[in-house]
Write an enzyme that holds these catalytic residues in place. Structure first.
Site: not given
Ligand SMILES: O=C[C@H](O)COP(=O)(O)O
Length: 250
Positions: A9-11, A95, A97, A167, A173, A212
């Site tokens: 997942n490159w975000k 997600h 985020e 997650e 992160g 992570s």
């Protein structure tokens, strides 16, 4: 036997030149890896570039979100049909985020899950507890609520071929990775929760871990029962790291 799946997942990262180097290196470096399904979920503007470079390789590509509507006056949104036009296979939904930053409700996420499936995409449905929920002992309650938003509307058929990503929010992160036992326990809870309503789907749905993951912890995490792969953030932006994690899943 469920095939392992490793998804990058490159975000909100990348640029055309950097992406070109990363994607070309992954296409070359991973070409001999056949035991694991591999994908990279890139920002919308880079879907065409991913399709150009990864077509005819063993690496699929995906998106990090999708509109819950088919089409229409939804400024800034991208539909499932549009993603399909760029050869997208996977799409991340829910997600943390996004759900945190954009107040995505469980119902909204369930709608995105369903429309992705309707268009033949493989949804990666994210669930996970906050640190406060874990420390308060309500982790399973929190995850069950998230899961039920899908289970109550989708039924077992929609879960088939779908992916669930566990997650823990406190591991994303932070370099505070869940221990293998913590991750396994959560994955087992998720699979048992699904099995209670959809025994068949519980066996086929892949449950991958995110939070992570790195080349040093991947082998132990990804070898645990009920952990069917990983959803990789930061380490997906480095070809050597992501290749190491993919090989650790073999
Ligand atoms: O989607 C990926 C997860 O949010 C994990 O990100 P991370 O590997 O940078 O902790």
């Amino acid at each position: 036997m469920r095939r392992k799946l490793v998804v990058g997942n490159w975000k909100m990262n990348g640029n055309l030149a950097q992406n070109n180097r990363l994607l070309e290196k992954l296409a070359h470096g991973l070409q001999d890896v056949s035991q694991v399904d591999i994908a990279v979920c890139v920002p919308y503007p880079y879907l065409f570039q991913a399709q150009q470079i990864l077509a005819n390789t063993n690496i699929a590509w995906g998106a990090q979100n999708v509109a819950k509507h088919e089409n229409g006056a939804y400024t800034g949104e991208v539909s499932a049909a549009m993603l399909k036009e760029f050869g997208v296979s996977y799409v991340i939904v829910g997600h943390s985020e996004r759900s945190d930053a954009y107040c995505e409700s469980d119902a909204n996420i369930a709608d995105k899950f369903a429309i992705a499936k309707h268009h033949g995409l493989i949804p990666i449905f994210c669930v996970g507890e906050t640190l406060q929920e874990r420390e308060s002992g309500v982790m399973e309650y929190a995850i069950a609520n998230q899961l039920d938003s899908i289970l109550s509307v989708s039924g077992g058929a929609l879960l088939d071929q779908a992916v669930i990503a566990y997650e823990p929010v406190w591991a994303i992160g932070t370099n505070r990775t869940a221990t293998p036992d913590q991750a396994r326990a959560a994955h087992s809870f998720i699979r048992e929760r699904i099995a209670a309503q959809h025994p068949g789907a519980a066996e086929t749905v892949r449950i991958i871990y995110g939070g992570s993951v790195n080349p040093r912890n991947a082998a132990q995490l990804l070898s645990m029962p009920d952990i069917d792969g990983g959803l990789i953030g930061r380490c997906s932006l480095d070809a050597d790291d992501f290749e190491s994690i993919c090989r650790a899943a073999c």
